[in-house]
Design a protein around this motif. Sequence first.
Motif, PDB file in Angstrom:
ATOM      1  N   ILE A 197     -38.378 -58.909 143.043  1.00  0.00           N
ATOM      2  CA  ILE A 197     -38.157 -60.343 143.276  1.00  0.00           C
ATOM      3  C   ILE A 197     -37.636 -60.591 144.683  1.00  0.00           C
ATOM      4  O   ILE A 197     -38.107 -61.499 145.380  1.00  0.00           O
ATOM      5  CB  ILE A 197     -37.195 -60.898 142.208  1.00  0.00           C
ATOM      6  N   LEU A 198     -36.696 -59.764 145.140  1.00  0.00           N
ATOM      7  CA  LEU A 198     -36.199 -59.895 146.511  1.00  0.00           C
ATOM      8  C   LEU A 198     -37.323 -59.625 147.516  1.00  0.00           C
ATOM      9  O   LEU A 198     -37.443 -60.322 148.525  1.00  0.00           O
ATOM     10  CB  LEU A 198     -35.038 -58.926 146.750  1.00  0.00           C
ATOM     11  N   GLY A 199     -38.143 -58.624 147.235  1.00  0.00           N
ATOM     12  CA  GLY A 199     -39.239 -58.290 148.137  1.00  0.00           C
ATOM     13  C   GLY A 199     -40.285 -59.385 148.226  1.00  0.00           C
ATOM     14  O   GLY A 199     -40.843 -59.634 149.304  1.00  0.00           O
ATOM     15  N   LEU A 200     -40.559 -60.055 147.106  1.00  0.00           N
ATOM     16  CA  LEU A 200     -41.497 -61.175 147.138  1.00  0.00           C
ATOM     17  C   LEU A 200     -40.972 -62.307 148.000  1.00  0.00           C
ATOM     18  O   LEU A 200     -41.724 -62.943 148.748  1.00  0.00           O
ATOM     19  CB  LEU A 200     -41.748 -61.677 145.715  1.00  0.00           C
ATOM     20  N   GLN A 201     -39.678 -62.551 147.927  1.00  0.00           N
ATOM     21  CA  GLN A 201     -39.074 -63.599 148.747  1.00  0.00           C
ATOM     22  C   GLN A 201     -39.141 -63.258 150.228  1.00  0.00           C
ATOM     23  O   GLN A 201     -39.284 -64.149 151.079  1.00  0.00           O
ATOM     24  CB  GLN A 201     -37.618 -63.805 148.319  1.00  0.00           C
ATOM     25  N   ASN A 202     -39.054 -61.970 150.552  1.00  0.00           N
ATOM     26  CA  ASN A 202     -39.018 -61.526 151.947  1.00  0.00           C
ATOM     27  C   ASN A 202     -40.384 -61.089 152.466  1.00  0.00           C
ATOM     28  O   ASN A 202     -40.468 -60.509 153.551  1.00  0.00           O
ATOM     29  CB  ASN A 202     -38.026 -60.366 152.098  1.00  0.00           C
ATOM     30  N   GLU A 203     -41.451 -61.364 151.706  1.00  0.00           N
ATOM     31  CA  GLU A 203     -42.812 -60.989 152.096  1.00  0.00           C
ATOM     32  C   GLU A 203     -42.929 -59.481 152.328  1.00  0.00           C
ATOM     33  O   GLU A 203     -43.669 -59.020 153.201  1.00  0.00           O
ATOM     34  CB  GLU A 203     -43.229 -61.727 153.380  1.00  0.00           C
ATOM     35  N   ALA A 204     -42.212 -58.688 151.518  1.00  0.00           N
ATOM     36  CA  ALA A 204     -42.169 -57.245 151.751  1.00  0.00           C
ATOM     37  C   ALA A 204     -42.736 -56.437 150.595  1.00  0.00           C
ATOM     38  O   ALA A 204     -42.636 -55.214 150.590  1.00  0.00           O
ATOM     39  CB  ALA A 204     -40.725 -56.810 152.012  1.00  0.00           C
ATOM     40  N   ILE A 205     -43.338 -57.098 149.623  1.00  0.00           N
ATOM     41  CA  ILE A 205     -43.827 -56.414 148.429  1.00  0.00           C
ATOM     42  C   ILE A 205     -45.337 -56.209 148.499  1.00  0.00           C
ATOM     43  O   ILE A 205     -46.077 -57.083 148.946  1.00  0.00           O
ATOM     44  CB  ILE A 205     -43.469 -57.222 147.157  1.00  0.00           C
ATOM     45  N   GLU A 206     -45.757 -55.036 148.071  1.00  0.00           N
ATOM     46  CA  GLU A 206     -47.170 -54.741 147.933  1.00  0.00           C
ATOM     47  C   GLU A 206     -47.472 -54.453 146.462  1.00  0.00           C
ATOM     48  O   GLU A 206     -46.582 -54.076 145.697  1.00  0.00           O
ATOM     49  CB  GLU A 206     -47.565 -53.536 148.796  1.00  0.00           C
ATOM     50  N   ILE A 207     -48.720 -54.641 146.071  1.00  0.00           N
ATOM     51  CA  ILE A 207     -49.144 -54.426 144.696  1.00  0.00           C
ATOM     52  C   ILE A 207     -49.839 -53.075 144.595  1.00  0.00           C
ATOM     53  O   ILE A 207     -50.801 -52.800 145.317  1.00  0.00           O
ATOM     54  CB  ILE A 207     -50.102 -55.531 144.226  1.00  0.00           C
ATOM     55  N   GLU A 208     -49.334 -52.220 143.715  1.00  0.00           N
ATOM     56  CA  GLU A 208     -49.984 -50.945 143.437  1.00  0.00           C
ATOM     57  C   GLU A 208     -50.883 -51.141 142.215  1.00  0.00           C
ATOM     58  O   GLU A 208     -50.432 -51.099 141.079  1.00  0.00           O
ATOM     59  CB  GLU A 208     -48.950 -49.847 143.150  1.00  0.00           C
ATOM     60  N   LYS A 209     -52.159 -51.371 142.457  1.00  0.00           N
ATOM     61  CA  LYS A 209     -53.103 -51.621 141.372  1.00  0.00           C
ATOM     62  C   LYS A 209     -53.442 -50.304 140.700  1.00  0.00           C
ATOM     63  O   LYS A 209     -53.821 -49.336 141.360  1.00  0.00           O
ATOM     64  CB  LYS A 209     -54.367 -52.286 141.922  1.00  0.00           C
ATOM     65  N   LEU A 210     -53.308 -50.267 139.377  1.00  0.00           N
ATOM     66  CA  LEU A 210     -53.550 -49.061 138.612  1.00  0.00           C
ATOM     67  C   LEU A 210     -54.920 -49.127 137.938  1.00  0.00           C
ATOM     68  O   LEU A 210     -55.481 -50.208 137.753  1.00  0.00           O
ATOM     69  CB  LEU A 210     -52.453 -48.896 137.565  1.00  0.00           C
ATOM     70  N   PRO A 211     -55.481 -47.989 137.533  1.00  0.00           N
ATOM     71  CA  PRO A 211     -56.785 -48.000 136.861  1.00  0.00           C
ATOM     72  C   PRO A 211     -56.723 -48.786 135.555  1.00  0.00           C
ATOM     73  O   PRO A 211     -55.699 -48.789 134.874  1.00  0.00           O
ATOM     74  CB  PRO A 211     -57.054 -46.512 136.593  1.00  0.00           C
ATOM     75  N   GLY A 212     -57.820 -49.448 135.205  1.00  0.00           N
ATOM     76  CA  GLY A 212     -57.832 -50.205 133.962  1.00  0.00           C
ATOM     77  C   GLY A 212     -58.951 -51.223 133.933  1.00  0.00           C
ATOM     78  O   GLY A 212     -59.767 -51.315 134.863  1.00  0.00           O
ATOM     79  N   ASN A 213     -58.996 -52.008 132.865  1.00  0.00           N
ATOM     80  CA  ASN A 213     -60.009 -53.047 132.715  1.00  0.00           C
ATOM     81  C   ASN A 213     -59.771 -54.160 133.731  1.00  0.00           C
ATOM     82  O   ASN A 213     -58.717 -54.790 133.733  1.00  0.00           O
ATOM     83  CB  ASN A 213     -59.964 -53.619 131.293  1.00  0.00           C
ATOM     84  N   GLN A 214     -60.743 -54.413 134.572  1.00  0.00           N
ATOM     85  CA  GLN A 214     -60.623 -55.424 135.622  1.00  0.00           C
ATOM     86  C   GLN A 214     -61.244 -56.741 135.153  1.00  0.00           C
ATOM     87  O   GLN A 214     -62.244 -57.201 135.673  1.00  0.00           O
ATOM     88  CB  GLN A 214     -61.295 -54.925 136.904  1.00  0.00           C
TER      89      GLN A 214
END
Length: 234
Positions: free
Chosen positions: A138-155
């Motif tokens: 949540i803090l990282g989203l506010q600071n534009e510092a978060i990345e998404i680690e997309k995992l294998p699965g149904n897209q």
Amino acid sequence: QTYNCREPGIYRFYRLPDYFHQRLILPGTINEALEFIGYLWAYGKLDNQDELDYYSLLKTSIPFLDCYQLTLIAQKIFQKLDIQCRLVMAKHGGKWNGYDDSHCLIEFHDKGKWFVYDPSFNCCFTQNKKRVNLYEAILGLQNEAIEIEKLPGNQSCGPWRHKGHDLSFWISERVASEIALIDWYKRVMQVPLIISNNQGKYYFVKESVQARYLEQFTHLFDGLNSSQFKNEFY
């Protein structure tokens, strides 16, 4: 026929149109499990019915369920791996609109730390390429510092019906676009909420709520300052 399903992974058997079966052979670690479990379900509301056993539903279908139901299923899988885990929530910190105000996720404990996993969009949150917990995300989203680690699965996502309307496009945009997904997270993931095992109450971080909307939170949950929250849960 008899099949020797010894290797970890997802096994699917079908003879159309008579039957479809899928089975998860659990691996030994949480990281290996995250490589498989995203193939068991997809985000949506098609199968949201109170009378269903969602965990058993996995045996004969790929269910489309909302965030809460998917988190319950992920929790059962983690528990079968003897992984310590807990359901957590995030909420919008301003005025609620009634449909886009919160999200349910799960935190799991691995090597002495908590990490948050989102079964709905099958991803973890990272900062400097390291996975983070709910509070850090949540803090990282506010600071534009978060990345998404997309995992294998149904897209994909399933039908999302609301008051007679199919709003699947409202979900599919986030499935297709990481930018749209992060923008959505920025709205719904502003206030962390975690339930205390000792007291059975949800606690939130008071500083993360806009002052004029604090009353709507304190009416439902108990507030802690950020230091108290981290000491209690991390």
